[in-house]
Motif scaffolding. Structure first.
Motif, PDB file in Angstrom:
ATOM      1  N   HIS A   1      -7.642  21.457  12.083  1.00 47.37           N
ATOM      2  CA  HIS A   1      -7.129  20.370  12.912  1.00 47.37           C
ATOM      3  C   HIS A   1      -6.318  20.924  14.071  1.00 47.37           C
ATOM      4  CE1 HIS A   1      -8.498  16.883  10.856  1.00 47.37           C
ATOM      5  NE2 HIS A   1      -7.910  17.161   9.715  1.00 47.37           N
ATOM      6  N   SER A   2      -6.207  20.120  15.113  1.00 47.21           N
ATOM      7  CA  SER A   2      -5.381  20.533  16.243  1.00 47.21           C
ATOM      8  C   SER A   2      -3.914  20.494  15.813  1.00 47.21           C
ATOM      9  CB  SER A   2      -5.606  19.600  17.421  1.00 47.21           C
ATOM     10  OG  SER A   2      -5.099  18.323  17.121  1.00 47.21           O
TER      11      SER A   2
ATOM     12  N   ASP B   1      -2.824  16.964  15.560  1.00 47.77           N
ATOM     13  CA  ASP B   1      -3.311  16.258  14.373  1.00 47.77           C
ATOM     14  C   ASP B   1      -2.560  16.679  13.116  1.00 47.77           C
ATOM     15  OD1 ASP B   1      -5.045  14.653  15.698  1.00 47.77           O
ATOM     16  OD2 ASP B   1      -6.842  15.824  15.276  1.00 47.77           O
TER      17      ASP B   1
ATOM     18  N   LEU C   1      -0.922  13.872  10.804  1.00 48.21           N
ATOM     19  CA  LEU C   1      -1.144  13.709   9.364  1.00 48.21           C
ATOM     20  C   LEU C   1       0.169  13.672   8.595  1.00 48.21           C
ATOM     21  CD1 LEU C   1      -4.244  15.990   8.833  1.00 48.21           C
ATOM     22  CD2 LEU C   1      -4.102  13.552   8.376  1.00 48.21           C
TER      23      LEU C   1
ATOM     24  N   THR D   1      -4.879   4.231   6.777  1.00 41.59           N
ATOM     25  CA  THR D   1      -5.296   5.308   7.677  1.00 41.59           C
ATOM     26  C   THR D   1      -6.645   4.993   8.306  1.00 41.59           C
ATOM     27  OG1 THR D   1      -6.228   6.474   5.790  1.00 41.59           O
ATOM     28  CG2 THR D   1      -4.050   7.156   6.510  1.00 41.59           C
ATOM     29  N   LEU D   2      -7.437   4.159   7.624  1.00 38.37           N
ATOM     30  CA  LEU D   2      -8.761   3.835   8.145  1.00 38.37           C
ATOM     31  C   LEU D   2      -8.655   2.865   9.321  1.00 38.37           C
ATOM     32  CD1 LEU D   2     -11.687   4.438   7.604  1.00 38.37           C
ATOM     33  CD2 LEU D   2     -11.743   2.623   5.918  1.00 38.37           C
ATOM     34  N   PHE D   3      -7.819   1.849   9.165  1.00 35.35           N
ATOM     35  CA  PHE D   3      -7.785   0.800  10.187  1.00 35.35           C
ATOM     36  C   PHE D   3      -6.567   0.901  11.092  1.00 35.35           C
ATOM     37  CE2 PHE D   3     -10.461  -1.066   6.824  1.00 35.35           C
ATOM     38  CZ  PHE D   3     -11.589  -1.293   7.594  1.00 35.35           C
TER      39      PHE D   3
ATOM     40  N   ARG E   1      -3.922   2.217  13.826  1.00 40.85           N
ATOM     41  CA  ARG E   1      -4.030   2.972  15.080  1.00 40.85           C
ATOM     42  C   ARG E   1      -2.641   3.429  15.488  1.00 40.85           C
ATOM     43  NH1 ARG E   1      -8.283   3.251  13.507  1.00 40.85           N
ATOM     44  NH2 ARG E   1     -10.227   2.350  14.257  1.00 40.85           N
TER      45      ARG E   1
ATOM     46  N   ALA F   1     -14.977  -5.396   9.273  1.00 44.47           N
ATOM     47  CA  ALA F   1     -14.459  -4.052   9.009  1.00 44.47           C
ATOM     48  C   ALA F   1     -14.985  -3.076  10.048  1.00 44.47           C
ATOM     49  CB  ALA F   1     -14.852  -3.605   7.604  1.00 44.47           C
TER      50      ALA F   1
ATOM     51  N   GLY G   1     -13.157  -3.624  13.148  1.00 50.83           N
ATOM     52  CA  GLY G   1     -11.828  -3.049  13.023  1.00 50.83           C
ATOM     53  C   GLY G   1     -11.852  -1.544  13.159  1.00 50.83           C
ATOM     54  N   LEU G   2     -12.902  -0.944  12.606  1.00 51.55           N
ATOM     55  CA  LEU G   2     -13.040   0.509  12.674  1.00 51.55           C
ATOM     56  C   LEU G   2     -13.289   0.960  14.102  1.00 51.55           C
ATOM     57  CD1 LEU G   2     -15.285   1.647   9.702  1.00 51.55           C
ATOM     58  CD2 LEU G   2     -12.982   2.381  10.230  1.00 51.55           C
ATOM     59  N   LEU G   3     -14.139   0.184  14.798  1.00 53.86           N
ATOM     60  CA  LEU G   3     -14.532   0.602  16.142  1.00 53.86           C
ATOM     61  C   LEU G   3     -13.430   0.349  17.150  1.00 53.86           C
ATOM     62  CD1 LEU G   3     -18.246  -0.555  16.217  1.00 53.86           C
ATOM     63  CD2 LEU G   3     -17.341   1.751  16.015  1.00 53.86           C
ATOM     64  N   TRP G   4     -12.568  -0.622  16.824  1.00 52.95           N
ATOM     65  CA  TRP G   4     -11.509  -0.972  17.760  1.00 52.95           C
ATOM     66  C   TRP G   4     -10.579   0.235  17.934  1.00 52.95           C
ATOM     67  CZ3 TRP G   4      -6.138  -1.496  16.915  1.00 52.95           C
ATOM     68  CH2 TRP G   4      -5.443  -1.986  18.029  1.00 52.95           C
ATOM     69  N   GLY G   5     -10.550   0.726  19.143  1.00 56.37           N
ATOM     70  CA  GLY G   5      -9.663   1.854  19.423  1.00 56.37           C
ATOM     71  C   GLY G   5     -10.140   3.167  18.855  1.00 56.37           C
ATOM     72  N   ALA G   6     -11.344   3.187  18.272  1.00 50.91           N
ATOM     73  CA  ALA G   6     -11.844   4.456  17.734  1.00 50.91           C
ATOM     74  C   ALA G   6     -12.430   5.287  18.866  1.00 50.91           C
ATOM     75  CB  ALA G   6     -12.918   4.185  16.681  1.00 50.91           C
TER      76      ALA G   6
ATOM     77  N   MET H   1     -15.405   6.193  10.948  1.00 51.76           N
ATOM     78  CA  MET H   1     -14.564   6.603   9.823  1.00 51.76           C
ATOM     79  C   MET H   1     -14.004   8.005  10.032  1.00 51.76           C
ATOM     80  SD  MET H   1     -16.208   5.071   6.371  1.00 51.76           S
ATOM     81  CE  MET H   1     -16.575   6.638   5.759  1.00 51.76           C
TER      82      MET H   1
ATOM     83  N   SER I   1     -11.245   8.339  12.616  1.00 54.34           N
ATOM     84  CA  SER I   1      -9.948   7.706  12.357  1.00 54.34           C
ATOM     85  C   SER I   1      -9.036   8.691  11.639  1.00 54.34           C
ATOM     86  CB  SER I   1     -10.143   6.464  11.485  1.00 54.34           C
ATOM     87  OG  SER I   1     -10.538   6.858  10.194  1.00 54.34           O
ATOM     88  N   LYS I   2      -7.811   8.269  11.417  1.00 52.42           N
ATOM     89  CA  LYS I   2      -6.882   9.118  10.688  1.00 52.42           C
ATOM     90  C   LYS I   2      -7.393   9.359   9.268  1.00 52.42           C
ATOM     91  CE  LYS I   2      -1.986   9.433   9.527  1.00 52.42           C
ATOM     92  NZ  LYS I   2      -0.669   8.792   9.662  1.00 52.42           N
ATOM     93  N   PHE I   3      -8.089   8.372   8.734  1.00 49.47           N
ATOM     94  CA  PHE I   3      -8.715   8.510   7.417  1.00 49.47           C
ATOM     95  C   PHE I   3      -9.608   9.753   7.401  1.00 49.47           C
ATOM     96  CE2 PHE I   3     -12.394   7.621   4.676  1.00 49.47           C
ATOM     97  CZ  PHE I   3     -11.797   7.167   3.510  1.00 49.47           C
TER      98      PHE I   3
ATOM     99  N   LYS J   1      -9.393  12.301   9.325  1.00 49.94           N
ATOM    100  CA  LYS J   1      -8.576  13.523   9.420  1.00 49.94           C
ATOM    101  C   LYS J   1      -8.032  13.898   8.049  1.00 49.94           C
ATOM    102  CE  LYS J   1      -7.433  12.764  14.168  1.00 49.94           C
ATOM    103  NZ  LYS J   1      -6.621  11.946  15.043  1.00 49.94           N
TER     104      LYS J   1
ATOM    105  N   ASN K   1      -8.948  16.548  19.136  1.00 48.65           N
ATOM    106  CA  ASN K   1     -10.000  16.590  18.128  1.00 48.65           C
ATOM    107  C   ASN K   1     -10.263  15.197  17.600  1.00 48.65           C
ATOM    108  OD1 ASN K   1     -11.788  17.339  16.269  1.00 48.65           O
ATOM    109  ND2 ASN K   1     -10.545  18.957  15.366  1.00 48.65           N
TER     110      ASN K   1
END
Ligand SMILES: Nc1ncnc2c1ncn2[C@@H]1O[C@H](COP(=O)(O)OP(=O)(O)OP(=O)(O)O)[C@@H](O)[C@H]1O
Ligand SMILES: [Mg+2]
Lengths: 250, 524
Positions: A100-101, A104, A108, A119-121, A123, B128, B131-136, B356, B359-361, B363, B506
Motif C-alpha cells: 500500500h502507499s 493508504d 487503514l 469500510t465498503l460503503f 467514503r 448497494a 452505493g459502491l460506485l458512488w465516489g469510487a 469493492m 474501496s477501503k474494504f 485495502k 493507489n
C-alpha cells in the motif's frame, strides 16, 4: 477490585508465559498509571516483546491477570477487540503494509469503524483528509504520501508505523524499539515525537538505546528473564547492582 | 442496540415455533391413529435441513453488527420462520385441522415469496452497487472493460441473429454457445481472482460453488420438462421414474418456480460458503491447509452427487432440458439471450469487484493478504472480511454456473471434479493474479486453447499442455499476462517521466501485483 487497580491503565499481575517449557514471562507484575510514559529495558530475550504480545492478545498467558483501565480483562479478548479498546502497538520489526502507499497505510490505521460494511460503503470525509495530511506532516512523510511503503527506508518505516499508531487515536501506546536502525539524528527526533505524544496518552516504550531512554527522562523498568529486576529513574536502575550484574554478566 | 433486540425477538418466535412443532408432532405425528398425517423419514430430513438453515440464520444474525447487517439477517430469519410455518402447515398439521395448507397453496405461497425476495434482493443489490460506485475510483480502464463487455453483449447476438450466414461478420450459432460458455468461465475466474488475488484465499474448490449454481438452475430446467420426458411422467423427472421413486423428494419442491430457483442459485453456494468460511476463518485456517480443505469440500460433493440416492440424477446428472421461462432452450434467440445475459452478468460482476477492491474494504483485504496479524492489531476482524468476500465470491461462482448449464445443456457430478477448480486457478494465474481483468482474459485464452487442442488429434495431451502452461507462467510470467503488460507499461512511463516514484494514489488496492510506480488503473 481494589482502588489501586481501578486507577491503572494497565495492570499485570503474576503473568506467566512459557513456550515449550521455556519461561518467557515469569510471574511478571507491572502497573502503568494514566498519562504515564514508561520505558522498559532489558537484555535480549528478557520478555519485553512477549509482554506486549500478552497485552495485545497475540499470546495468551498461562496464568496471571491482565487488566486494561482497571476493569477490562484482556486475557479474554482477541487482537481486534483489544485494538478497538484503544490499545495501539508498534512492532519491533517495522510492519507496514508494503504494497500500500504511505497514505493508504495511514488510511487503514485511521480511527473509525472497522466493520466490513463501513469500510465498503464509507467514503473519506474532509475531516479525515485533514487529519491524514496532518499525520503525514508529523511523521515527515508528506512528500512521499503516494510512495509504496516498500520503498521507504528502515527509519522511515519506523516513522510510518508511529504515524499509523497515532492515526488509531489509542489511549495506550505500546512502542517496541522505535529507534532501532535509525541514525542518531532520527533517534533524537523520535524521542521528541514520543514525548509530544506522551502529553496526552499513556505510552510504554521498549528500547535498548540508553541515550534514547535518557532523552525520554521517564521511569524505567528493567526486565530480566521474564520478570521485573528493578524499577525507578534511569540513574537509579543503572546504579542497581542486580542490573549491573545482568548487563555486565552478558 | 435495536439489532440485538430484533434478533432476540425473532429467536424467541423461532423457539415458540419449534415448541408448537414438537407439540404437533407428539399430538398427531406419532399417534398410530393420527388423522391422516404421516411424518415419514423425508419429513424428518426436511425438518433437519430446516434446523440447519435456522442455525445458520442465527449465526448470521449474531455476527452482523451493523444495522444493515441486522436487517439482512432479520429478513433471513423471517424466511426461515416462513419455511418453518410452511412445514408445520403442510406436513405436521393434518388435513382437516385448522391451519393446514395443502401443497398447491404452499407452492403458490413459496413462488410469490421467492419472487418478492428476488425483487427485494435485486433492488438492494442495485442500491448497494450504486452505493459502491458512488465516489469510487473505478478509473477509465474499469469503465472500458465494462463498455467492451456490454458491446459484446449486444454485438454478438445481433451479428448472430440478424446477419446472413454468408455475411463476413456473421457469428455462427456454435460460436455463440462456445463464447457464452467462456463468459461464464470468466465469471468463475473473476470470483476466484477476487479472493485469491486480493485476499490471499487460494480456493481449490470454487468449482463446487459453480456446480451448485448449475445444479440449482438444472433442477428448474428439469421441472420445466414436465410430461415431455421419455417416461412422460408429469410429476417426476425421468431419472426418478427410472429409479422407481414414487414422489418428488422435498428438496426438489418449488424448483419449478424460476424466482425460487434463481434465489437458490446464489443462496446454496452462499450458505455453503458461509458455513465453511465460518468455521475455517474463525479457527484461522489459512494458506495451504485452507486450500486442501476446499479441495476436500468439492471432492466430497463430487462423491455425494455421483450417488443415485442423493437425488440429483447420479452419474448422469441433469440433462435433456426443453425450455427456460417458456422459451425453447435450443432456439438461436434463446442462446443469443443467454449469451447476452452472461456478458452482462460478467460486466456487473466486474464492476462490483472493481468498486469493492477500490474501496477501503479492498485495502483491508490487501492488507490482510500481506500481513494478516498486523491487520488484526489495527482492530480489523479479519475473519469477517474473509467471510464476506468468500460468500460474495461463492455466490458469483454460483451465478456463473447457472448461466453455464443452460448453454451447455447438461450438469453432472463431473463439474465437481477437483481438476475443474484447479483449472480455474490456472486461468487466474495465466491472466494475472491481483488484477480483475486478468482472470477474464486468462479464462478466455486458456479455454480457447483448450477448445482448439481437444478438438484435434492432440486432445489426450491437453492436461500436459495445461500443466506446462502453468509452470511456464509461474516461472516466466509470475504476474500473469495482464500483470506483465502493466509492468512493461509502467517501466515505459517511468523512463519517460524519469522522476522519483510518483504513482497516483493507489486507487484499487491491488498494489502488490503491480510494481512500485504503478498506475494501478492501467489494464484493469
Ligand atoms: N513464539 C515463541 N516461541 C518460542 N519462544 C519464544 C516465542 N516468542 C518468544 N520466545 C522466546 O521468549 C524469550 C523472550 O522473547 P522476547 O521477544 O519477549 O524478548 P525481548 O525482551 O523482546 O528481546 P529483544 O530485546 O531481543 O527483542 C526469548 O528467549 C524468545 O526466544
Ligand atoms: Mg523484543
Amino acid at each position: 477490585m481494589d482502588d489501586k487497580l481501578s486507577q491503572t491503565v494497565l495492570y499485570l499481575d503474576g503473568v506467566n508465559v512459557s513456550f515449550d517449557g521455556f519461561r518467557a514471562l515469569n510471574n511478571l507484575s507491572l502497573v502503568i498509571e494514566p498519562g504515564e510514559m514508561r520505558a522498559i529495558i532489558g537484555p535480549n530475550g528478557a520478555g519485553k516483546t512477549t509482554m506486549m504480545d500478552v497485552v495485545t492478545g497475540k499470546t495468551k498467558p498461562d496464568s496471571g491477570a491482565v487488566f486494561f483501565d482497571g476493569t477490562v480483562d484482556l486475557t479474554k479478548m482477541d487482537e481486534a477487540s483489544i485494538a478497538s479498546l484503544g490499545i495501539g502497538r508498534k512492532f519491533q520489526k517495522p510492519t507496514v503494509f508494503e504494497s500500500h502507499s504511505v497514505r493508504d497505510n495511514i488510511v487503514l490505521a485511521l480511527e473509525g469503524s472497522r466493520e466490513p460494511g463501513a469500510t465498503l460503503f464509507g467514503r473519506e470525509g474532509a475531516a479525515q483528509t485533514t487529519r491524514i495530511d496532518e499525520l503525514l506532516r508529523i511523521i515527515r512523510l508528506d512528500g512521499k504520501a503516494s510512495w509504496p511503503a516498500s520503498k521507504l527506508s528502515h527509519g522511515q518505516k519506523q516513522w510510518l508505523e508511529i504515524g499509523m499508531l497515532l492515526a488509531q487515536e489509542p489511549k495506550l501506546l505500546l512502542v517496541d524499539e522505535p529507534a532501532a536502525g535509525m541514525t542518531d539524528a532520527e533517534t533524537a527526533e523520535t524521542a521528541v515525537l514520543l514525548k509530544e505524544i506522551a502529553r496526552t496518552k499513556t505510552v510504554i516504550v521498549v528500547e535498548h538505546d540508553m541515550a534514547f531512554v535518557r532523552d525520554l527522562g521517564v521511569k524505567v523498568t528493567v526486565l530480566h528473564e521474564g520478570s521485573v529486576l528493578s524499577e525507578g529513574s534511569l540513574d537509579h536502575v543503572s546504579a542497581d547492582p542486580k542490573v549491573i550484574e545482568v548487563y555486565l554478566g552478558r | 442496540m435495536s439489532g440485538t433486540i430484533v434478533g432476540r425477538v425473532l429467536g424467541l418466535c423461532i423457539l415458540v415455533l419449534i415448541l408448537i412443532g414438537a407439540a404437533a408432532l407428539v399430538l398427531y405425528g406419532t399417534l398410530p391413529d393420527a388423522s391422516g398425517v404421516v411424518i415419514d423419514a423425508a419429513d424428518m430430513q426436511m425438518i433437519g435441513v430446516w434446523a440447519v438453515v435456522l442455525v445458520v440464520a442465527l449465526a448470521v444474525q449474531s455476527s452482523a453488527k451493523t444495522l444493515a447487517g441486522q436487517i439482512v439477517a432479520g429478513l433471513f430469519i423471517a424466511l426461515v420462520v416462513f419455511a418453518g410455518a410452511m412445514i408445520l402447515a403442510g406436513r405436521v398439521i393434518p388435513p382437516g385441522q385448522p391451519f393446514h395448507l395443502d401443497f398447491e397453496r404452499i407452492e403458490a405461497a413459496v413462488f410469490w415469496v421467492s419472487a418478492a425476495v428476488l425483487a427485494l434482493a435485486a433492488i438492494a443489490g442495485l442500491a448497494a452497487l450504486g452505493g459502491l460506485l458512488w465516489g469510487a475510483r473505478i478509473g477509465w480502464t474499469g469503465y472500458l472493460v465494462v463498455a467492451i463487455l456490454l458491446l459484446v453483449a449486444v454485438a454478438v447476438p445481433v451479428l448472430n441473429l440478424w446477419t446472413a450466414p454468408t455475411h463476413p461478420l456473421h457469428v455462427p450459432n456454435y460460436a455463440v454457445s462456445l463464447f457464452g460458455k467462456y463468459l461464464t468461465y470468466a465469471l468463475l475466474a473473476l470470483s476466484v481472482g477476487l479472493i485469491w488475488g486480493y485476499c490471499g484465499i487460494l480456493s481449490l474448490g470454487h468449482g463446487a460453488f459453480f456446480a451448485l449454481g448449475g445444479y440449482a438452475i438444472g433442477m428448474y430446467l428439469m421441472r420445466q420438462i414436465g410430461a415431455r420426458g421419455v417416461y412422460a411422467n408429469p410429476d417426476l423427472p425421468d431419472f426418478m421414474v427410472f429409479l422407481n421413486w414414487r414422489e418428488l423428494p422435498f428438496f426438489w419442491h418449488f424448483f419449478d418456480g424460476f424466482p425460487y430457483a434463481t434465489l437458490m442459485v446464489m443462496a446454496v453456494p452462499g450458505v455453503l460458503a458461509f458455513v465453511f468460511g465460518w468455521f475455517a476463518f474463525r479457527s484461522r485456517v489459512t494458506g495451504v491447509y485452507l486450500s486442501i480443505i476446499t479441495q476436500a469440500l468439492t471432492y466430497a460433493l463430487l462423491l455425494a452427487f455421483f450417488r443415485n440416492d442423493f437425488g440429483f440424477g447420479g452419474n448422469n446428472g441433469l440433462t435433456d432440458f426443453k425450455d427456460i421461462l417458456g422459451f425453447n432452450i435450443q432456439a438461436p434467440t434463446t442462446r443469443a439471450t443467454l449469451f447476452a445475459a452472461s456478458a452482462i452478468a460478467l460486466a456487473i460482476g466486474y464492476l462490483m469487484c472493481r468498486a469493492m477492491v477500490s474501496s477501503k474494504f479492498g485495502k483491508v483485504l490487501v492488507a490482510l493478504r500481506d500481513a494478516e496479524s498486523r491487520t488484526r492489531f489495527l482492530g480489523y476482524r479479519v475473519e469477517r472480511y474473509k467471510l464476506a468476500v468468500f460468500v460474495i465470491s461463492a455466490a458469483m461462482a454460483g451465478v456463473a454456473g447457472a448461466l453455464y448449464v443452460p448453454q451447455v445443456g447438461i450438469i453432472n457430478p463431473g463439474e465437481f471434479a477437483p481438476e475443474n477448480s484447479i483449472e480455474a486457478v490456472i486461468w487466474v494465474a495465466v491472466g494475472g493474479r491481483g488484477t480483475l481483468v486478468g482472470p477474464i482474459i486468462g479464462a478466455t485464452i486458456v479455454n480457447y486453447a483448450k477448445t482448439v487442442f481437444t478438438t484435434g488429434a492432440l486432445a489426450p495431451y491437453w492436461p500436459f499442455v495445461l500443466g506446462g502452461l502453468f509452470v511456464v507462467v509461474t516461472l516466466f510470467l509470475p504476474k500473469g499476462i495482464v500483470g506483465t503488460v502493466q509492468m512493461i507499461w509502467n517501466r515505459m512511463r517511468e523512463r519517460r517521466a524519469a522522476a522519483p516514484p510518483r504513482e497516483e494514489r493507489n486507487a484499487d488496492g491491488h498494489g502488490t501485483a503491480v510494481p512500485p510506480q504503478a498506475n494501478p488503473q492501467l489494464a484493469e
